[in-house]
Design a protein around this motif. Sequence first.
Motif, short mmCIF file in Angstrom:
data_model
loop_
_atom_site.label_atom_id
_atom_site.label_comp_id
_atom_site.label_asym_id
_atom_site.label_seq_id
_atom_site.Cartn_x
_atom_site.Cartn_y
_atom_site.Cartn_z
N SER A 1 109.62 -50.04 1.54
CA SER A 1 108.50 -50.66 2.50
C SER A 1 108.12 -52.10 2.48
O SER A 1 107.51 -52.77 3.11
CB SER A 1 107.21 -49.82 2.46
OG SER A 1 107.61 -48.50 2.56
N GLY A 2 108.60 -52.50 1.35
CA GLY A 2 108.12 -54.09 0.85
C GLY A 2 108.90 -54.99 1.59
O GLY A 2 108.34 -56.22 2.00
N GLY A 3 109.83 -54.51 2.52
CA GLY A 3 110.46 -55.37 3.49
C GLY A 3 109.71 -55.53 4.71
O GLY A 3 109.91 -56.65 5.44
N LEU A 4 108.43 -54.91 5.04
CA LEU A 4 107.67 -55.00 5.98
C LEU A 4 107.10 -56.46 6.15
O LEU A 4 106.67 -56.96 7.05
CB LEU A 4 106.57 -54.00 6.14
CG LEU A 4 106.92 -52.62 6.23
CD1 LEU A 4 105.98 -51.68 6.13
CD2 LEU A 4 107.80 -52.73 7.65
N VAL A 5 107.01 -56.98 4.84
CA VAL A 5 106.39 -58.48 5.05
C VAL A 5 107.25 -59.52 5.60
O VAL A 5 106.95 -60.53 6.03
CB VAL A 5 106.50 -58.86 3.31
CG1 VAL A 5 105.30 -58.00 2.47
CG2 VAL A 5 107.81 -59.37 2.59
N ALA B 1 108.15 -46.32 7.59
CA ALA B 1 107.86 -47.43 6.94
C ALA B 1 109.17 -47.97 6.13
O ALA B 1 109.54 -49.09 6.23
CB ALA B 1 106.60 -47.56 6.21
N ALA B 2 109.87 -47.15 5.39
CA ALA B 2 110.92 -47.43 4.74
C ALA B 2 111.92 -47.83 5.54
O ALA B 2 112.62 -48.93 5.33
CB ALA B 2 111.26 -46.16 3.88
N SER B 3 112.22 -47.17 6.77
CA SER B 3 113.09 -47.54 7.58
C SER B 3 113.15 -48.78 8.18
O SER B 3 113.67 -49.80 8.03
CB SER B 3 113.31 -46.61 8.78
OG SER B 3 114.37 -46.90 9.88
N LEU B 4 111.82 -49.39 8.55
CA LEU B 4 111.24 -50.71 9.12
C LEU B 4 111.57 -51.58 7.90
O LEU B 4 112.15 -52.63 8.23
CB LEU B 4 110.14 -50.77 9.30
CG LEU B 4 109.66 -49.58 10.61
CD1 LEU B 4 108.03 -49.76 11.14
CD2 LEU B 4 110.42 -49.59 11.92
N GLY B 5 111.39 -51.33 6.81
CA GLY B 5 111.37 -52.20 5.72
C GLY B 5 112.84 -52.68 5.29
O GLY B 5 113.01 -53.67 5.14
N ILE B 6 113.44 -51.55 5.47
CA ILE B 6 114.96 -51.78 4.94
C ILE B 6 115.34 -52.66 5.93
O ILE B 6 116.32 -53.63 5.47
CB ILE B 6 115.57 -50.48 4.65
CG1 ILE B 6 115.10 -49.72 3.45
CG2 ILE B 6 117.31 -50.75 4.60
CD1 ILE B 6 115.84 -48.27 3.47
N PHE B 7 115.49 -52.54 7.16
CA PHE B 7 115.97 -53.30 8.13
C PHE B 7 115.34 -54.36 8.33
O PHE B 7 115.94 -55.74 8.64
CB PHE B 7 116.03 -52.57 9.57
CG PHE B 7 117.01 -51.53 9.70
CD1 PHE B 7 118.54 -51.90 9.91
CD2 PHE B 7 116.94 -50.24 9.76
CE1 PHE B 7 119.35 -51.02 9.75
CE2 PHE B 7 117.91 -49.37 10.03
CZ PHE B 7 119.15 -49.60 9.97
N ILE C 1 110.15 -50.89 21.65
CA ILE C 1 110.50 -49.41 21.72
C ILE C 1 110.51 -48.80 20.50
O ILE C 1 110.04 -47.67 20.08
CB ILE C 1 112.03 -49.01 22.30
CG1 ILE C 1 112.02 -49.69 23.85
CG2 ILE C 1 112.64 -47.91 22.18
CD1 ILE C 1 113.31 -49.75 24.57
N VAL C 2 111.04 -49.37 19.36
CA VAL C 2 110.85 -49.11 17.94
C VAL C 2 109.47 -48.59 17.52
O VAL C 2 109.14 -47.43 17.18
CB VAL C 2 111.54 -50.00 16.99
CG1 VAL C 2 111.45 -49.61 15.79
CG2 VAL C 2 112.93 -50.27 17.33
N PHE D 1 116.84 -47.80 13.62
CA PHE D 1 116.04 -47.46 12.97
C PHE D 1 115.53 -45.82 12.88
O PHE D 1 115.20 -45.48 11.88
CB PHE D 1 114.61 -48.22 13.57
CG PHE D 1 114.46 -49.70 13.25
CD1 PHE D 1 113.79 -50.10 12.16
CD2 PHE D 1 115.27 -50.65 13.89
CE1 PHE D 1 113.47 -51.39 11.87
CE2 PHE D 1 115.08 -51.93 13.66
CZ PHE D 1 114.08 -52.47 12.58
N ALA D 2 115.63 -45.42 14.12
CA ALA D 2 115.58 -44.00 14.16
C ALA D 2 116.45 -43.16 13.29
O ALA D 2 116.10 -42.18 12.66
CB ALA D 2 115.75 -43.30 15.74
N GLY D 3 117.80 -43.52 13.09
CA GLY D 3 118.61 -42.72 12.46
C GLY D 3 118.26 -42.91 10.94
O GLY D 3 118.55 -41.78 10.21
N LEU D 4 118.20 -43.97 10.44
CA LEU D 4 117.60 -44.17 9.03
C LEU D 4 116.44 -43.33 8.86
O LEU D 4 116.28 -42.71 7.58
CB LEU D 4 117.63 -45.63 8.49
CG LEU D 4 117.47 -45.97 7.34
CD1 LEU D 4 118.42 -45.48 6.15
CD2 LEU D 4 117.08 -47.42 6.93
N ALA D 5 115.35 -43.68 9.88
CA ALA D 5 114.18 -42.95 9.23
C ALA D 5 114.13 -41.55 9.39
O ALA D 5 113.45 -40.88 8.56
CB ALA D 5 112.99 -43.25 10.62
#
Length: 1263
Positions: free
Chosen positions: A366-370, A670-676, A686-687, A764-768
């Motif tokens: 989730s740190g990638g959210l920054v 959050a993890a999916s969003l952060g990684i990408f 949409i995401v 994003f959906a697949g990873l989440a």
Amino acid sequence: MQISVLKCKGQMKMLCEHFTQMIIVSLLSGSQVEAQHCVWYGECGKSPLSGKKYNCNYTGPPIPLEPEGYDLLKELCPGYDYGNQSLCCNVDQLHTLKANLQLPLQFLSRCPACFFNLMNLFCELTCSPHQSQFMNATKFNGSDVLEVQYYIGQTFANGMYNACKDVQAPSSNMKALALLCGDKLDKCNATNWIEFMFNTNNEQTPFPIDPIFSDVPVSGYTPMNNKTYDCTEGLEDGSDPCSCQDCSKACGPKPVPPPLPPPWTIFGVDAMTVIMWIFYMAFLLIFIGAVLVAWCYRKRTIMSEYGPILDSNNPLSLNINATCCETLGERFENALRILFSSWGSFCVRHPFLVILACLMLVAVSSGGLVYMHITTDPVELWSAPTSQARQEKDYFDSHFGPFFRTVQLIITTPLNKTFMYSPYFGGSDVPFGAILDKDILHQVLDLQLDIERLVATYEGQKITLKDICLAPLAPYNDNCTILSILNYFQNSHAVLDHISGDQFFVYADFHSHFLYCVSAPASLNDTTLLHDPCLGTFGGPVFPWLALGGYDETNYNNATALVITFPINNYLNDSVRLEKALAWEKEFINFMKNFKNPNLTIAFSAERSVEDEIDRESNSDISTIVISYVIMFIYISLALGHIQSFSRVMVDSKISLGIAGILIVLSSVAASLGIFSYAGVPLTLIVIEVIPFLVLAVGVDNIFIIVQTYQRDERMPQEELHQQIGRILGDVAPSMFLSSCSETVAFFLGALSNMPAVRTFSLFAGLAIFIDFLLQISCFVSLLGLDARRQEENRLDIICCVKLPEGQTTKTDGFLFRFFKKIYAPFILKEWVRPIIVAVFVGILSFSIAVVNKVEIGLDQKLSMPDDSYVLDYFKNMSKYLHTGPPVYFVVEEGLNYSSPDGQNVVCGGVGCNNNSLVQQVYEASLISNYTTIAVIPSSWLDDYFDWVKPQSTCCRYYNTTGAFCNASVINSSCVHCRPMTPSGKQRPVGEDFMRFLPMFLSDNPNAKCGKGGHAAYSAAVDLYSNNTEIGATYFMTYHTILKESPDFINALKNARILADSISQSLDHKVFAYSVFYVFYEQYLSIVYDTALNLGLSLAAIFVVTTVLLGFELWSAVIVSITIAMIVINMFGVMWLWDISLNAVSLVNLVMSCGISVEFCSHIVRAFSVSLKKNRVERAEEALAHMGSSLSACILILALSKSQIFQVFYFRMYLAIVLLGATHGLIFLPVLLSYIGPSVNKAKVFAANQRYTGTERERLLNY
């Protein structure tokens, strides 16, 4: 929005006026004269018009022309043979004639026959030695002729008009006579054209000339009836016939659009409907027959499908007939069971270690959210960087600069009145709409001036409209381009109030000026007594079809809306200037939101409006997500809590576990969003909107399966808690793994799409979903173990330190489980219910297949806005009132040699150009605009350049001392013509000459003496490089017809590309069509293919994964795939019924429906495959009873949304996904399994018996 005026700025502004300056004549007094006598000679007194002179009264014989005038006479009146060149004009009159013919030369010389006939008219009038035969002077003042009659043959007048009526004015995308006739083009004819040229009201003709048309002598005068050349004829000097676009008769047959394909019908009824009706009837007959036969057979022979297996008391005998695949499947499943059992036991034994590890992994991810970046740019949302439209847009922007930013108002009035205008000089009464009332126009002008005075602030700097607006003639004229009919009145209250009349009558006012300007928007003087200019203050015309709306045909006086457009410069790589424009647009939006006027209804939009509203929509929908999660938390807490009695509410409740489940879902998102975000992949709307709901649906489903399986399970003797939960996880995790893996693979395959919205969502959906699965089998299992210990120790939920006294607890089944087991499952699997269910579902499927091809393609742009957005009113009014389509550019990529005759001929549209040239093909397309959506002939810089550079014209001159360009308005003896008056000089420039004078053309501002200057119209159309010595890319602009709905835009793009491909083949050079909307609508050209590909890949992935994870049970995977395919097809039926169009948003939902459907199908099919009941019906009943109560949790979510696009595409489609998934998974699928479900896996039955031998536990798989 459509800035056509930008392509013809000021080029025609003196055309109409100076076209009549050539008439400097004088006539003999009242009596007739003999042949060979003159009616004037030379120039005398000054006319009241500035710079004009009267001709001198002279009734003597023709006088020999001075020798210095021979070349000039040959230039102006070619082909005339006056013998000894005795004429009724001198050299001064010839010079005056030449000066006054400059603009007609520039615009009509495109067609040699037209210009020759026109010259014939004026040469005979000015110099003919036979003047007295067809001219009669009727008024004098001393030696000055003040009034004259000119007898003209009707045949000559018609011939001249017919040769000129089709001549084009390329820079304005109009016919030349639309600018020269002083009236609407459809009302222009031979007589009123000539009458307009001789009318003193145009302030150019020095005295009245009364043309009298007749083919027979009148009052003793023989009308001038010289031979005229038709536009299809060449001239004696070798000039070619006029081109097709300047002479319709020179064209071949008018292009005929291909016929529309007839609708596919059978006996007059839609073919798909008939086919599916026949299919359904045939299916019912076969199915009912098969059911009856099977029923009769069962009555006679009652036999279990297990045959001797169940008769044997020896468990080992169960494995005797197991096939290789059955054995392989059992071993694979057993390996998964052992793996997950061991892992579950470990998680329960070491909960804090597992939870800490999960928290660390989630925190790091989730740190990638920054680094998160949310894309609201519509281009980035809907167009892939590698797509054709995107690449073409980037090419256009890099070579010509990005398309102008647009600020636009559409103004109507609630006043409902029509008033009549009665022209003083006769004619029919003219109705005017309420929006054209003078008081309303004054109020609109006040608003327009207020907008011009707006001041925005950017980093401490004051930004005004003049700092950012388009000013095409700058620095000579820095007035902003404002496309408004108030520019007909010079944006002035005083001019709007200008009246010509006396105390009794009004001869002319704003009504007459308006009617004149809409027919001649480039005029500097109207033909009324006002003599006010129509040309805008920015130096260009305002075409009525850009500034008015809601009129019929060309009756602009019936307009019901005013359209005011402020074009603003756009900047490709200048962020500072772009931010200034954005700051001013923001100030404009705020001003308009606060503007109030009871007499005006205003819809408005700025270039930033759509992106701003999408951004606002993204922020507002966060509350929707939060509310939905709160609702699901409450539902989970209540549904998971297996409460035995009121006194144990806080012990048996699952509030903390529900919170944990919600937090795990949020953590996976959050993890999916952060990684990408680490990878730099931007988020889209949409995401943000879809994935939290999607992962919540899947996550809640798995939570219910784990918890409810634990609640229904009995701990085996000597079994500890960690072993029990490990065993349960070994039973249920393969099913969870099956669904999660299927969904993940399906979504990742969806990322192969070239649509950014679909690709980003799929990634994003697949990873989440996969992260959610991992957290559930680790973190959630650990939390479940802790919660189980708490419950066993009678500690309160949440307040774990409080412990209740020990008491007797009785374990009972939950309400949903009892309902499914005792009532629901037995009912739908009754003998007479099952055929009805199959018939209904196959009927729904048949209907859906019949309407699949009827689902609309596209996205109504109004749906992309929040339902309280001011932009919605703008979109609505734009569709209702606007009368023009977007501009379209045909871009010729670099590499074409324009300085060679061959290179010129494949592009230009004038005399000598190829019949399949670029301009000619676009012109022919405009003839069938209803099919091609190309509205008008393109503006052609090349053709205008050829007219500009002609030696007969005063446009192209340079200083012979310095070689610098000399504008036509400059009077200087050192200015010389660019090209000599020689046969070769009159030809098109080629080679070095072409490149030498082209930069001069592109820098020349149009003026009174040269209307062909290319600065305003073409400075951006030609990409010069290598110090102006080479030509790169160029464009030729035209317009689309009116486009209102998505199918219109899609069709326009498709046909423009077909036309561009045809041009490319003809030129053997790359040409593409570009318009600002292409990047948004290109996706729809391949949306059907993309949909089939994405859904096909998703189904294929589900089939493969299901086959493997069900233990290589191929038939089970086929049944799952068939059911999911039915759900997807039925989604199309719902889309047709609910008017949901197919686009990127709905495609995302269709892909998601595949993933959600796996949840509804895979668990039940797996439960069926391992059931030990004696026949398919009982196995289906058991699977439904155990799985249905867990799956129903999904039905209650995915229904909240605020914005319009989500109300339509998400709420409706989510509801359809859930209802279709639930009905197919909980109704149709069990019935289908009861008929054709896979036989029991003998190896799995044997393994199950082995595991439970010697226990009291019932031998079945509990979930």
